[in-house]
Each structure stands twice: as structure tokens, then as C-alpha cells.
Design a protein around this motif. Sequence first.
Motif, PDB file in Angstrom:
ATOM      1  N   ARG A 105       0.825  -1.203   0.000  1.00 37.17           N
ATOM      2  CA  ARG A 105       0.000   0.000   0.000  1.00 37.17           C
ATOM      3  C   ARG A 105       0.859   1.252   0.000  1.00 37.17           C
ATOM      4  NH1 ARG A 105      -1.766   2.503   5.395  1.00 37.17           N
ATOM      5  NH2 ARG A 105      -0.221   1.583   6.751  1.00 37.17           N
ATOM      6  N   ALA A 106       0.206   2.319  -0.434  1.00 38.31           N
ATOM      7  CA  ALA A 106       0.763   3.669  -0.365  1.00 38.31           C
ATOM      8  C   ALA A 106      -0.439   4.596  -0.276  1.00 38.31           C
ATOM      9  CB  ALA A 106       1.598   3.988  -1.603  1.00 38.31           C
ATOM     10  N   GLY A 107      -0.613   5.235   0.861  1.00 35.98           N
ATOM     11  CA  GLY A 107      -1.789   6.081   1.078  1.00 35.98           C
ATOM     12  C   GLY A 107      -3.052   5.244   1.068  1.00 35.98           C
ATOM     13  N   ARG A 108      -4.011   5.645   0.213  1.00 35.00           N
ATOM     14  CA  ARG A 108      -5.273   4.900   0.135  1.00 35.00           C
ATOM     15  C   ARG A 108      -5.307   3.943  -1.065  1.00 35.00           C
ATOM     16  NH1 ARG A 108      -9.657   9.530   1.058  1.00 35.00           N
ATOM     17  NH2 ARG A 108      -9.370   9.511  -1.175  1.00 35.00           N
ATOM     18  N   THR A 109      -4.161   3.632  -1.609  1.00 37.39           N
ATOM     19  CA  THR A 109      -4.057   2.686  -2.719  1.00 37.39           C
ATOM     20  C   THR A 109      -3.406   1.423  -2.173  1.00 37.39           C
ATOM     21  OG1 THR A 109      -3.796   4.494  -4.273  1.00 37.39           O
ATOM     22  CG2 THR A 109      -3.117   2.327  -5.026  1.00 37.39           C
ATOM     23  N   GLU A 110      -4.026   0.274  -2.423  1.00 30.76           N
ATOM     24  CA  GLU A 110      -3.438  -0.963  -1.909  1.00 30.76           C
ATOM     25  C   GLU A 110      -3.808  -2.175  -2.748  1.00 30.76           C
ATOM     26  OE1 GLU A 110      -4.729  -1.189   2.181  1.00 30.76           O
ATOM     27  OE2 GLU A 110      -6.407  -2.463   1.657  1.00 30.76           O
ATOM     28  N   LEU A 111      -2.963  -3.167  -2.631  1.00 31.05           N
ATOM     29  CA  LEU A 111      -3.171  -4.469  -3.254  1.00 31.05           C
ATOM     30  C   LEU A 111      -3.015  -5.507  -2.159  1.00 31.05           C
ATOM     31  CD1 LEU A 111      -3.525  -6.082  -5.948  1.00 31.05           C
ATOM     32  CD2 LEU A 111      -1.032  -6.261  -5.992  1.00 31.05           C
ATOM     33  N   ARG A 112      -4.099  -6.254  -1.918  1.00 32.40           N
ATOM     34  CA  ARG A 112      -4.085  -7.302  -0.889  1.00 32.40           C
ATOM     35  C   ARG A 112      -4.519  -8.597  -1.534  1.00 32.40           C
ATOM     36  NH1 ARG A 112      -5.654  -4.895   4.880  1.00 32.40           N
ATOM     37  NH2 ARG A 112      -4.602  -6.776   5.482  1.00 32.40           N
ATOM     38  N   GLY A 113      -3.987  -9.708  -1.056  1.00 35.79           N
ATOM     39  CA  GLY A 113      -4.437 -10.961  -1.621  1.00 35.79           C
ATOM     40  C   GLY A 113      -3.774 -12.179  -1.017  1.00 35.79           C
ATOM     41  N   LYS A 114      -4.230 -13.305  -1.529  1.00 33.11           N
ATOM     42  CA  LYS A 114      -3.684 -14.593  -1.112  1.00 33.11           C
ATOM     43  C   LYS A 114      -3.842 -15.550  -2.283  1.00 33.11           C
ATOM     44  CE  LYS A 114      -4.124 -18.213   2.302  1.00 33.11           C
ATOM     45  NZ  LYS A 114      -4.891 -18.721   3.423  1.00 33.11           N
ATOM     46  N   GLY A 115      -2.769 -16.243  -2.609  1.00 36.65           N
ATOM     47  CA  GLY A 115      -2.814 -17.149  -3.756  1.00 36.65           C
ATOM     48  C   GLY A 115      -2.974 -16.371  -5.046  1.00 36.65           C
ATOM     49  N   ILE A 116      -3.918 -16.776  -5.880  1.00 33.98           N
ATOM     50  CA  ILE A 116      -4.110 -16.085  -7.156  1.00 33.98           C
ATOM     51  C   ILE A 116      -5.153 -14.974  -7.075  1.00 33.98           C
ATOM     52  CG2 ILE A 116      -3.371 -18.072  -8.508  1.00 33.98           C
ATOM     53  CD1 ILE A 116      -6.359 -18.553  -9.173  1.00 33.98           C
ATOM     54  N   LEU A 117      -5.791 -14.794  -5.921  1.00 35.34           N
ATOM     55  CA  LEU A 117      -6.829 -13.772  -5.763  1.00 35.34           C
ATOM     56  C   LEU A 117      -6.271 -12.545  -5.048  1.00 35.34           C
ATOM     57  CD1 LEU A 117      -9.825 -16.036  -4.721  1.00 35.34           C
ATOM     58  CD2 LEU A 117      -9.268 -15.148  -6.999  1.00 35.34           C
ATOM     59  N   ALA A 118      -6.729 -11.371  -5.478  1.00 34.18           N
ATOM     60  CA  ALA A 118      -6.290 -10.127  -4.848  1.00 34.18           C
ATOM     61  C   ALA A 118      -7.416  -9.109  -4.903  1.00 34.18           C
ATOM     62  CB  ALA A 118      -5.056  -9.586  -5.566  1.00 34.18           C
ATOM     63  N   THR A 119      -7.327  -8.114  -4.039  1.00 35.18           N
ATOM     64  CA  THR A 119      -8.252  -6.987  -4.055  1.00 35.18           C
ATOM     65  C   THR A 119      -7.440  -5.734  -4.331  1.00 35.18           C
ATOM     66  OG1 THR A 119      -9.707  -8.063  -2.449  1.00 35.18           O
ATOM     67  CG2 THR A 119      -9.963  -5.693  -2.726  1.00 35.18           C
ATOM     68  N   TRP A 120      -7.863  -4.977  -5.355  1.00 37.73           N
ATOM     69  CA  TRP A 120      -7.191  -3.748  -5.757  1.00 37.73           C
ATOM     70  C   TRP A 120      -8.027  -2.568  -5.303  1.00 37.73           C
ATOM     71  CZ3 TRP A 120      -3.155  -1.156  -6.744  1.00 37.73           C
ATOM     72  CH2 TRP A 120      -3.145  -0.037  -7.574  1.00 37.73           C
ATOM     73  N   THR A 121      -7.420  -1.685  -4.527  1.00 33.25           N
ATOM     74  CA  THR A 121      -8.072  -0.476  -4.056  1.00 33.25           C
ATOM     75  C   THR A 121      -7.261   0.707  -4.562  1.00 33.25           C
ATOM     76  OG1 THR A 121      -8.756  -1.623  -2.042  1.00 33.25           O
ATOM     77  CG2 THR A 121      -8.884   0.764  -2.022  1.00 33.25           C
ATOM     78  N   ALA A 122      -7.835   1.438  -5.494  1.00 33.68           N
ATOM     79  CA  ALA A 122      -7.161   2.631  -6.014  1.00 33.68           C
ATOM     80  C   ALA A 122      -7.811   3.854  -5.402  1.00 33.68           C
ATOM     81  CB  ALA A 122      -7.251   2.673  -7.527  1.00 33.68           C
ATOM     82  N   ASP A 123      -7.024   4.862  -5.130  1.00 32.01           N
ATOM     83  CA  ASP A 123      -7.492   6.080  -4.486  1.00 32.01           C
ATOM     84  C   ASP A 123      -8.721   6.650  -5.199  1.00 32.01           C
ATOM     85  OD1 ASP A 123      -7.465   8.145  -2.665  1.00 32.01           O
ATOM     86  OD2 ASP A 123      -6.135   9.376  -3.881  1.00 32.01           O
ATOM     87  N   GLY A 124      -9.848   6.727  -4.471  1.00 31.37           N
ATOM     88  CA  GLY A 124     -11.061   7.323  -5.017  1.00 31.37           C
ATOM     89  C   GLY A 124     -11.943   6.383  -5.820  1.00 31.37           C
ATOM     90  N   ARG A 125     -11.568   5.125  -5.958  1.00 28.72           N
ATOM     91  CA  ARG A 125     -12.393   4.165  -6.712  1.00 28.72           C
ATOM     92  C   ARG A 125     -12.817   3.014  -5.807  1.00 28.72           C
ATOM     93  NH1 ARG A 125      -8.890   2.848 -11.903  1.00 28.72           N
ATOM     94  NH2 ARG A 125      -7.244   4.066 -10.972  1.00 28.72           N
TER      95      ARG A 125
END
Length: 134
Positions: A105-125
Motif C-alpha cells: 500500500r501507499a496512502g489509500r491505494t493498496e493491493l491485498r491478496g492470497k494465492g491467485i486472488l487479490a483486491t485492488w483499491t485505487a485512491d477514489g475508486r
Amino acid sequence: MKIVAPVALLGLALLGGCGQARSAPESADAVQQRAIDAQTAQRRTGAEIQDRALNRVIRTVYLCDNGERLTVDFDNPRAMATVRNSHGEAADLFQERTADGIWYRAGRTELRGKGILATWTADGRADTRCRAID
């Protein structure tokens, strides 16, 4: 002296044949076993694979539910990930501690996951789920 030369040549010829001769395998099972043995010898140990992963940059491509395609360069030696979306925008994220999986992460942007699945959080979306395809 003339007798020594032919004897020496005969000795060299006999010594040349002392190596182990390879014979053709007796059956298809023997051929298969040789192939399995060769592959096993070439496999890397778990420690070698882990060392390679921890000391290199690894590229992974994710396809997200919102149609976005993310290319992520995991720079393990620097504990960072660079995420590029399909529009060419890039974000440098820093690795966070997690019990299992990944979290960058950096600020409100982050990439979290496990295995082949992930959650993408981009600032403002809104968050979007993604699946590794490469």
C-alpha cells in the motif's frame, strides 16, 4: 626397441576400451525410469525456489472484475510492488506485514491478496477483486 612400440599401442587400445559401455535399455519401463531420474535430478529444492523468489523481481498480471488489467512487478529485495493499470497509470506500493498472503500500500491505494486472488483499491475508486492470469 622395435618390440616396445607395438606393445605400447596394444596397451593403449586395451585401456581405451575400459570405460563403461552403455547398452540400450531393455524395456520401455527402463527408458521411462531414466527420464524420471533425470527430471528429479534437475528439480529445484523448495529452499532454492524460495531464495529465487525473495531475491528477484517477479511480474504477475491480474484481470479484475471491473475489466481492468493490472501488471504488478513485485520487487522483493526492496519490499515494494509497482502496479500498472491498463491505462498506463503506475503506483509504487510498499510491502506491509501480514500473517498470510500479500499486502502492499501507499496512502489509500493498496493491493491485498492470497494465492491467485487479490483486491485492488485505487485512491477514489471502489475496491475490485482480481485474479492472477500470468
